[in-house]
Design a protein around this motif. Structure first.
Motif, PDB file in Angstrom:
ATOM      1  N   UNK A 420       1.490  23.430 -31.165  1.00 40.43           N
ATOM      2  CA  UNK A 420       1.170  24.805 -30.436  1.00 40.43           C
ATOM      3  C   UNK A 420       0.478  24.622 -29.193  1.00 40.43           C
ATOM      4  N   UNK A 421      -0.674  23.708 -29.288  1.00 44.59           N
ATOM      5  CA  UNK A 421      -1.143  23.617 -27.953  1.00 44.59           C
ATOM      6  C   UNK A 421      -0.151  22.905 -26.908  1.00 44.59           C
ATOM      7  N   UNK A 422       0.454  21.938 -27.181  1.00 42.80           N
ATOM      8  CA  UNK A 422       1.259  21.094 -26.126  1.00 42.80           C
ATOM      9  C   UNK A 422       2.444  22.510 -25.695  1.00 42.80           C
ATOM     10  N   UNK A 423       2.796  23.123 -26.662  1.00 42.71           N
ATOM     11  CA  UNK A 423       3.652  24.202 -26.296  1.00 42.71           C
ATOM     12  C   UNK A 423       3.278  25.306 -25.142  1.00 42.71           C
ATOM     13  N   UNK A 426      -1.811  23.620 -23.427  1.00 44.31           N
ATOM     14  CA  UNK A 426      -3.219  23.424 -23.548  1.00 44.31           C
ATOM     15  C   UNK A 426      -4.100  24.826 -23.280  1.00 44.31           C
ATOM     16  N   UNK A 427      -3.349  26.118 -23.210  1.00 48.15           N
ATOM     17  CA  UNK A 427      -4.109  27.320 -23.310  1.00 48.15           C
ATOM     18  C   UNK A 427      -4.650  27.626 -24.360  1.00 48.15           C
ATOM     19  N   UNK A 432      -4.863  30.179 -29.848  1.00 45.22           N
ATOM     20  CA  UNK A 432      -5.505  30.575 -31.044  1.00 45.22           C
ATOM     21  C   UNK A 432      -4.610  32.043 -31.409  1.00 45.22           C
ATOM     22  N   UNK A 433      -4.263  32.738 -30.208  1.00 48.22           N
ATOM     23  CA  UNK A 433      -3.593  33.854 -30.591  1.00 48.22           C
ATOM     24  C   UNK A 433      -2.369  33.643 -31.543  1.00 48.22           C
ATOM     25  N   UNK A 452     -10.662  16.465 -27.224  1.00 52.63           N
ATOM     26  CA  UNK A 452     -11.510  17.127 -26.301  1.00 52.63           C
ATOM     27  C   UNK A 452     -11.395  18.784 -25.961  1.00 52.63           C
ATOM     28  N   UNK A 453     -12.414  19.394 -26.058  1.00 48.85           N
ATOM     29  CA  UNK A 453     -12.465  20.667 -25.922  1.00 48.85           C
ATOM     30  C   UNK A 453     -12.956  21.070 -24.252  1.00 48.85           C
ATOM     31  N   UNK A 454     -12.986  19.977 -23.730  1.00 45.84           N
ATOM     32  CA  UNK A 454     -13.272  20.749 -22.152  1.00 45.84           C
ATOM     33  C   UNK A 454     -12.215  21.104 -21.561  1.00 45.84           C
TER      34      UNK A 454
END
Length: 454
Positions: A420-423, A426-427, A432-433, A452-454
Motif C-alpha cells: 500500500x505504501x508503494x502504491x 510513500x504517503x 494509514x487511511x 525509515x519513517x523520515x
C-alpha cells in the motif's frame, strides 16, 4: 465471462451444443444455420463476436467473414474448421478472421478464444469513439477526464472555485496540480486578473523571499532596481505556491505572517504593502506527517489547508488513460503534421494495464514519443517503451498450494502494508487511511519492519 456471440453452422445440433455451453459460461448466445441468415442478423442486432464454420452450403464461412469484416469491422470473427491445415488458417486470417479453432471443438479452448475476441471487440469500440469522446467528455477548465472519480473532483472544484478560501492541492507527482489551480482560477470571479505560479523548491530561501515579496533598490548586491514580488504581480488574481512541502522553515514563518496580515514587506524595505490575492498551494508531500516530524509549521499548514483537494493518480482513473492518450495523439500529430488517427487495440490494452507511476506527465511524454516514432496511422505496441510493452502488474503473493509456501498472518500484514505504501507513493497519511489505521499505529509497525519513517 460475458458478451454476445452469434454462432453460425449448417448443422443445427452443433449450433445448439455450442449455444448451450456458452450460456452455461455466462455468455449471451444466438445461432443461425446459414451465412445469409447470419448477415441479416448482424445487421439487425449487436454482437461482440461471430463464430462461424468454414464449410457450409452456398456462402461459406470465409465469404461470410469477408462480408462482416467489410461492413462491420468492429465485430471480430472466429472461424471453426474441421480442416486444421495451415492453408485453411492462412485463408481465414486473410479473410479478416480474428482467430480460428479446429473441430472437434474443445469447449474450454473455444471459450478462451471467444473471451479474448470479446475483449478485443470492446477495446476496438472504445478506441473508435475516443476521438469523439475527447470533444464531448466532461471537463473543468483545462482538465480532461470522464471517469467517476474525475466527475467527483469537478463537482468539488465547482463548489470552491468562486470561494476566497485557501486551497491545498495534493497528489502524486505528475497528476496535474498546476492545471487544477489554473482551472480553479478560470472558474473564479478573479479570472480577469493574473494567475501567477512559483515553484518553491526551485529557489533558495533568499531568492524565494525576494521572488514572493519583492525587494527595494540596493537590498542586496544585484538589486539595482526596485522589484515587485509575485504577491503584488498577482494583485486581484490567484497565486499558486507549488512544491509547498519544500519551503524552508524560516521562509514558512515569513509567509505565515504575510498571509495573516495580507501585507508583504519587500526585502530591504521597512514599508509593508497590502495585497488582494487568493492563495492556492500544491504539494506531493505528506504535510501532516511533516508537521508531526517538525519539518513543516502546524500553524501554516492549517492556514493554507482551509480546503484540501486530493487529485487521483492516473492508475485509478480507468478509461481516462485512453481518453488522455487520444487527446495527446491528436495534439502531437497535428504539431508533427502526421496523419495519425488514434491508438491500436493492442496498444490500448497495454496502456490500460500499465500502473503509470509518473501519472499524466509520463503519459504525455510517452504519447509524444509514440507519435514521433510510429510508421502507421495508429499508435502500435512497438511504438511504446519497453517498460510498458513488458509490464506485469505486481501482486502481493502470500503463498501457493504447497504448505511450505504459506506464510504467517504477520507476514501477510507486513507485505500488504508495504505494498500500500508503494502504491500511494510513500504517503503515510494516505496509506494509514487506506489501511484503516491511525498514523501512530502505522509508524509503529513500520519501525518494527525496519522502515525509515523520515
Amino acid at each position: 465471462m460475458n458478451g454476445k456471440v452469434l454462432v453460425v453452422d449448417d448443422e443445427q445440433s452443433m449450433c445448439e451444443l455450442i449455444d448451450t455451453d456458452l450460456r452455461l459460461r455466462g455468455m449471451e448466445s444466438s445461432w443461425c444455420t446459414s451465412a445469409n441468415d447470419a448477415l441479416r442478423t448482424v445487421q439487425e442486432q449487436e454482437f461482440d463476436v461471430v463464430l462461424t464454420d468454414v464449410r457450409m452450403p452456398g456462402t461459406d464461412g470465409l465469404q461470410l467473414c469477408r462480408q462482416i469484416t467489410d461492413n462491420r469491422p468492429d465485430i471480430p470473427v472466429v472461424v471453426m474448421t474441421a480442416f486444421g491445415s495451415l492453408e485453411t488458417a492462412v485463408a481465414a486470417i486473410r479473410a479478416g478472421a480474428y482467430d480460428f479453432v479446429t473441430k472437434p471443438i474443445e469447449m474450454d479452448l473455444l471459450a478462451l478464444t471467444i473471451e479474448r475476441a470479446c475483449k478485443h471487440s470492446r477495446l476496438q469500440q472504445q478506441v473508435q469513439v475516443l476521438s469523439e469522446a475527447v470533444q464531448r467528455t466532461g471537463r473543468f477548465g483545462e482538465m480532461l477526464g470522464d471517469s467517476q472519480v474525475m466527475h467527483g473532483l469537478y463537482d468539488q472544484l465547482a463548489r470552491i472555485a468562486d470561494s476566497e478560501a485557501s486551497v491545498l492541492i495534493t497528489g502524486e507527482s505528475g497528476t496535474g496540480k498546476e492545471l487544477v489551480a489554473r482551472s480553479i482560477h478560470q472558474k473564479s470571479r478573479r479570472i480577469e486578473k493574473p494567475f501567477v505560479a512559483v515553484n518553491c523548491a526551485a529557489l533558495s530561501e533568499t531568492l524565494l523571499e525576494s521572488e514572493l515579496f519583492g525587494h527595494s533598490k540596493g537590498a542586496f548586491t544585484d538589486a539595482r532596481t526596485e522589484r515587485k514580488g509575485l504577491f503584488l504581480e498577482a494583485e486581484g488574481g490567484t497565486l499558486l505556491l507549488d512544491e509547498m512541502g519544500e519551503m524552508p522553515m524560516a521562509m514558512q514563518v515569513k509567509l505565515l505572517r504575510a498571509l495573516e496580515e495580507n501585507r508583504v514587506r519587500p526585502v530591504g524595505s521597512d514599508k509593508e504593502i497590502p495585497f488582494d490575492v487568493r492563495i492556492l498551494t500544491a504539494t506531493n508531500r505528506d504535510l501532516e506527517s511533516a508537521v508531526e516530524e517538525n519539518r513543516f509549521r502546524e500553524d501554516l499548514y492549517y492556514r493554507i489547508n482551509v480546503i484540501q483537494v486530493e487529485l487521483p493518480p492516473l492508475r485509478s482513473r480507468g478509461m481516462d488513460v485512453l481518453l488522455l492518450s487520444q487527446h495527446y495523439v491528436e495534439q502531437f500529430a497535428e504539431r508533427a503534421k502526421k496523419e495519425i488517427v488514434g491508438i491500436s487495440e493492442q496498444a490500448a490494452e497495454k496502456l490500460l494495464s500499465y500502473s503509470w507511476p509518473g501519472n499524466i506527465r509520463e503519459l504525455r511524454n510517452i504519447m509524444e514519443r509514440a507519435v514521433a516514432l510510429t510508421r502507421f496511422d495508429k499508435i502500435a505496441v512497438e511504438d511504446l517503451p519497453e517498460k510498458i510493452r513488458n509490464y506485469q502488474s505486481s501482486q502481493v503473493f502470500i503463498g501457493g498450494a504447497d504448505p511450505t509456501e504459506l506464510v504467517s498472518m504477520e507476514e501477510v500484514e507486513r507485505r500488504y502494508i508495504l505494498h500500500v505504501l508503494d502504491t500511494v507513493d510513500q504517503n503515510k497519511t494516505l496509506a494509514a487511511r487506506v489501511l484503516g489505521l491511525d498514523r501512530k499505529t502505522l509508524y509503529r509497525k513500520l519501525k518494527q519492519y525496519g522502515v525509515d519513517n523520515d
